[in-house]
Scaffold this motif. Structure first.
Motif, PDB file in Angstrom:
ATOM      1  N   GLY A 179       0.799  -1.220   0.000  1.00  0.00           N
ATOM      2  CA  GLY A 179       0.000   0.000   0.000  1.00  0.00           C
ATOM      3  C   GLY A 179       0.827   1.262   0.000  1.00  0.00           C
ATOM      4  O   GLY A 179       0.325   2.342  -0.335  1.00  0.00           O
ATOM      5  N   LEU A 180       2.109   1.163   0.363  1.00  0.00           N
ATOM      6  CA  LEU A 180       3.023   2.297   0.276  1.00  0.00           C
ATOM      7  C   LEU A 180       3.742   2.356  -1.069  1.00  0.00           C
ATOM      8  O   LEU A 180       4.527   3.266  -1.301  1.00  0.00           O
ATOM      9  CB  LEU A 180       4.076   2.208   1.397  1.00  0.00           C
ATOM     10  CG  LEU A 180       3.630   2.630   2.790  1.00  0.00           C
ATOM     11  CD1 LEU A 180       4.691   2.246   3.821  1.00  0.00           C
ATOM     12  CD2 LEU A 180       3.363   4.142   2.845  1.00  0.00           C
ATOM     13  N   GLY A 185      -2.312  -1.049  -4.234  1.00  0.00           N
ATOM     14  CA  GLY A 185      -2.136  -1.734  -2.965  1.00  0.00           C
ATOM     15  C   GLY A 185      -3.462  -2.001  -2.281  1.00  0.00           C
ATOM     16  O   GLY A 185      -3.572  -2.920  -1.452  1.00  0.00           O
ATOM     17  N   ALA A 186      -4.480  -1.230  -2.625  1.00  0.00           N
ATOM     18  CA  ALA A 186      -5.823  -1.465  -2.072  1.00  0.00           C
ATOM     19  C   ALA A 186      -6.324  -2.863  -2.428  1.00  0.00           C
ATOM     20  O   ALA A 186      -7.109  -3.456  -1.680  1.00  0.00           O
ATOM     21  CB  ALA A 186      -6.792  -0.413  -2.603  1.00  0.00           C
ATOM     22  N   ALA A 223      -2.930  -4.305   7.623  1.00  0.00           N
ATOM     23  CA  ALA A 223      -2.956  -4.302   6.155  1.00  0.00           C
ATOM     24  C   ALA A 223      -3.197  -2.932   5.522  1.00  0.00           C
ATOM     25  O   ALA A 223      -2.486  -2.558   4.579  1.00  0.00           O
ATOM     26  CB  ALA A 223      -3.986  -5.312   5.654  1.00  0.00           C
ATOM     27  N   PRO A 224      -4.180  -2.137   5.970  1.00  0.00           N
ATOM     28  CA  PRO A 224      -4.457  -0.880   5.261  1.00  0.00           C
ATOM     29  C   PRO A 224      -3.582   0.293   5.684  1.00  0.00           C
ATOM     30  O   PRO A 224      -3.732   1.393   5.140  1.00  0.00           O
ATOM     31  CB  PRO A 224      -5.919  -0.608   5.637  1.00  0.00           C
ATOM     32  CG  PRO A 224      -6.065  -1.190   6.995  1.00  0.00           C
ATOM     33  CD  PRO A 224      -5.176  -2.402   7.020  1.00  0.00           C
ATOM     34  N   GLY A 229      -2.109   5.502   5.210  1.00  0.00           N
ATOM     35  CA  GLY A 229      -1.125   6.439   5.738  1.00  0.00           C
ATOM     36  C   GLY A 229      -0.684   7.447   4.694  1.00  0.00           C
ATOM     37  O   GLY A 229      -0.628   8.656   4.962  1.00  0.00           O
ATOM     38  N   TYR A 230      -0.377   6.963   3.482  1.00  0.00           N
ATOM     39  CA  TYR A 230       0.081   7.893   2.458  1.00  0.00           C
ATOM     40  C   TYR A 230      -1.038   8.809   1.990  1.00  0.00           C
ATOM     41  O   TYR A 230      -0.836  10.027   1.830  1.00  0.00           O
ATOM     42  CB  TYR A 230       0.670   7.149   1.258  1.00  0.00           C
ATOM     43  CG  TYR A 230       1.197   8.117   0.220  1.00  0.00           C
ATOM     44  CD1 TYR A 230       2.312   8.895   0.498  1.00  0.00           C
ATOM     45  CD2 TYR A 230       0.554   8.294  -1.002  1.00  0.00           C
ATOM     46  CE1 TYR A 230       2.791   9.817  -0.422  1.00  0.00           C
ATOM     47  CE2 TYR A 230       1.019   9.205  -1.929  1.00  0.00           C
ATOM     48  CZ  TYR A 230       2.132   9.963  -1.630  1.00  0.00           C
ATOM     49  OH  TYR A 230       2.595  10.886  -2.536  1.00  0.00           O
ATOM     50  N   VAL A 231      -2.222   8.255   1.754  1.00  0.00           N
ATOM     51  CA  VAL A 231      -3.350   9.083   1.312  1.00  0.00           C
ATOM     52  C   VAL A 231      -3.677  10.134   2.365  1.00  0.00           C
ATOM     53  O   VAL A 231      -3.975  11.300   2.036  1.00  0.00           O
ATOM     54  CB  VAL A 231      -4.576   8.193   1.010  1.00  0.00           C
ATOM     55  CG1 VAL A 231      -5.820   9.031   0.776  1.00  0.00           C
ATOM     56  CG2 VAL A 231      -4.309   7.319  -0.209  1.00  0.00           C
ATOM     57  N   THR A 232      -3.602   9.771   3.641  1.00  0.00           N
ATOM     58  CA  THR A 232      -3.857  10.736   4.723  1.00  0.00           C
ATOM     59  C   THR A 232      -2.782  11.807   4.747  1.00  0.00           C
ATOM     60  O   THR A 232      -3.068  12.998   4.940  1.00  0.00           O
ATOM     61  CB  THR A 232      -3.917  10.016   6.083  1.00  0.00           C
ATOM     62  OG1 THR A 232      -4.965   9.034   6.049  1.00  0.00           O
ATOM     63  CG2 THR A 232      -4.173  11.003   7.218  1.00  0.00           C
ATOM     64  N   TRP A 233      -1.523  11.399   4.555  1.00  0.00           N
ATOM     65  CA  TRP A 233      -0.426  12.371   4.542  1.00  0.00           C
ATOM     66  C   TRP A 233      -0.607  13.389   3.414  1.00  0.00           C
ATOM     67  O   TRP A 233      -0.393  14.591   3.610  1.00  0.00           O
ATOM     68  CB  TRP A 233       0.907  11.645   4.379  1.00  0.00           C
ATOM     69  CG  TRP A 233       2.093  12.553   4.362  1.00  0.00           C
ATOM     70  CD1 TRP A 233       2.713  13.141   5.434  1.00  0.00           C
ATOM     71  CD2 TRP A 233       2.799  13.007   3.197  1.00  0.00           C
ATOM     72  NE1 TRP A 233       3.756  13.917   5.005  1.00  0.00           N
ATOM     73  CE2 TRP A 233       3.834  13.851   3.648  1.00  0.00           C
ATOM     74  CE3 TRP A 233       2.667  12.760   1.834  1.00  0.00           C
ATOM     75  CZ2 TRP A 233       4.737  14.452   2.766  1.00  0.00           C
ATOM     76  CZ3 TRP A 233       3.549  13.358   0.962  1.00  0.00           C
ATOM     77  CH2 TRP A 233       4.567  14.191   1.417  1.00  0.00           C
TER      78      TRP A 233
END
Length: 375
Positions: A179-180, A185-186, A223-224, A229-233
């Protein structure tokens, strides 16, 4: 145990490596004839340049184009640039060459993971054939580029393998790393979550020991984290809850249920010589037919969920239609019906078919990279 697993996978890895060497040799010969550097084509063009810039300078670079498009490097997930930066910091390799090193290593890890999945579910011969099939994909040359496809496929394949073998925490960790690496990754997260939910719901394995259920829940929780984390960042950095999706829209990407892709195919079908449109339509139909075969073969749930999610995310997205073959590279389980069919043939016939396809793939990959548009 790891050494024994490596010995079992050795034929698959050697044959897969052969497909990559063939692709690189043909690319080098083609490049010499065309006066272009194969090294530059693999490490310093298109998306590779964006990844290298992130590794060297971090996020924040944006291009405003004349047509109003806004291309921000926030569209690229960070795992590959992190590895490029780390490797170049501790070795003599430049950032682009570090990207090539990552692809070289992770493509072998991906082939190993693909073999492991095929071997576990259908036997060693199918596993070997599946790994080689993945290597001789028409766009297999991307597996050797400083792109994130090989890295992502390695993480996805081993995460799915961990789900199949009920190593839930490992499945969650690998899904988080996937996912990173890429937006798709979803799909790995979906495979972990849906399979875990089936086990935990009534009729599944909910009555197992609490400790086992705890591992399942831990894997689901982990897993998510990478993708979210990246989408939130990005949301925080852009001061918008939809920040990442806005960035993708700036590139002309997004999810429209496949309407733009269907219109693109339709446009090719209504203008002569029609060949490109017919070929593309047949390719999509063949891909969907293979997935139906996967369902009819009763493939394990994690494989069906993961493959289905990758296909949906690739085919139902808009923008950069020429890149769709590359976006489908991680959907390796869709090749399982072909691997089973080839594994049933005599070894000499299987070798002849795979060798011929591999040579055609190498030639196509060289031609593709020498084109004007990005793969």
């Amino acid at each position: 145990m790891a050494l024994a697993a490596l010995r079992r996978a050795a034929p698959a890895l050697l044959l897969y490596a052969g497909t990559r060497v063939l692709g690189l040799v043909v690319l080098a010969v083609w490049g010499a004839a065309a006066g272009k550097s194969a090294h530059q084509l693999l490490s310093a063009r298109w998306d590779s340049l964006w990844y290298s810039r992130i590794a060297e300078e971090g996020y924040g670079y944006t291009i405003h184009l004349a047509d109003g498009s806004v291309h921000s490097n926030l569209a690229f997930f960070p795992m590959l640039p992190w590895l490029e930066r780390g490797i170049s910091a501790v070795t003599p390799l430049s950032v682009p060459d570090a990207g090539l090193a990552v692809s070289s290593i992770t493509s072998l890890l991906a082939a190993w993971g693909i073999f492991a999945v095929g071997d576990l579910v259908y036997g060693r011969r199918v596993g070997i054939t599946l790994a080689v099939l993945w290597g001789v994909l028409p766009v297999g040359i991307v597996q050797s580029m400083a792109y994130s496809e090989s890295l992502f496929t390695a993480l996805a394949a081993w995460s799915v393998y961990a789900v199949l073998t009920r190593r839930w925490v490992w499945a969650g960790v690998l899904a988080a790393l996937a996912g990173l690496t890429r937006p798709v990754g979803a799909a790995v997260v979906a495979a972990v979550w849906i399979t875990a939910a089936v086990e935990l719901l009534p009729g599944g394995r909910w009555r197992q020991a609490w400790r086992t259920n705890g591992r399942v829940l831990a894997g689901m929780a982990i897993a998510p984290l990478g993708w979210l984390g990246y989408v939130t960042w990005v949301a925080v950095r852009t001061d918008s809850l939809t920040g990442y999706f806005d960035v993708q829209n700036g590139w002309g990407n997004g999810f429209d249920g496949g309407l733009a892709f269907a219109a693109f195919i339709g446009g090719l079908l209504v203008h002569p010589p029609f060949v490109a449109g017919i070929a593309l339509l047949l390719a999509v139909v063949a891909l969907l037919w293979l997935y139906v075969c996967c369902i009819r073969q009763s493939q394990p749930l994690p494989l069906l969920v993961y493959t289905g999610a990758v296909l949906v995310l690739a085919l139902a997205a808009k923008g950069y239609f020429g890149s769709k073959p590359r976006l489908l590279i991680p959907a390796f389980p869709v090749l399982i019906p072909l691997a089973i069919a080839l594994a049933r043939l005599r070894p000499a016939r299987t070798a002849l078919i795979l060798g011929s396809v591999g040579l055609a793939s190498a030639a196509y990959g060289a031609w593709w990279l020498h084109g004007s548009g990005p793969p």
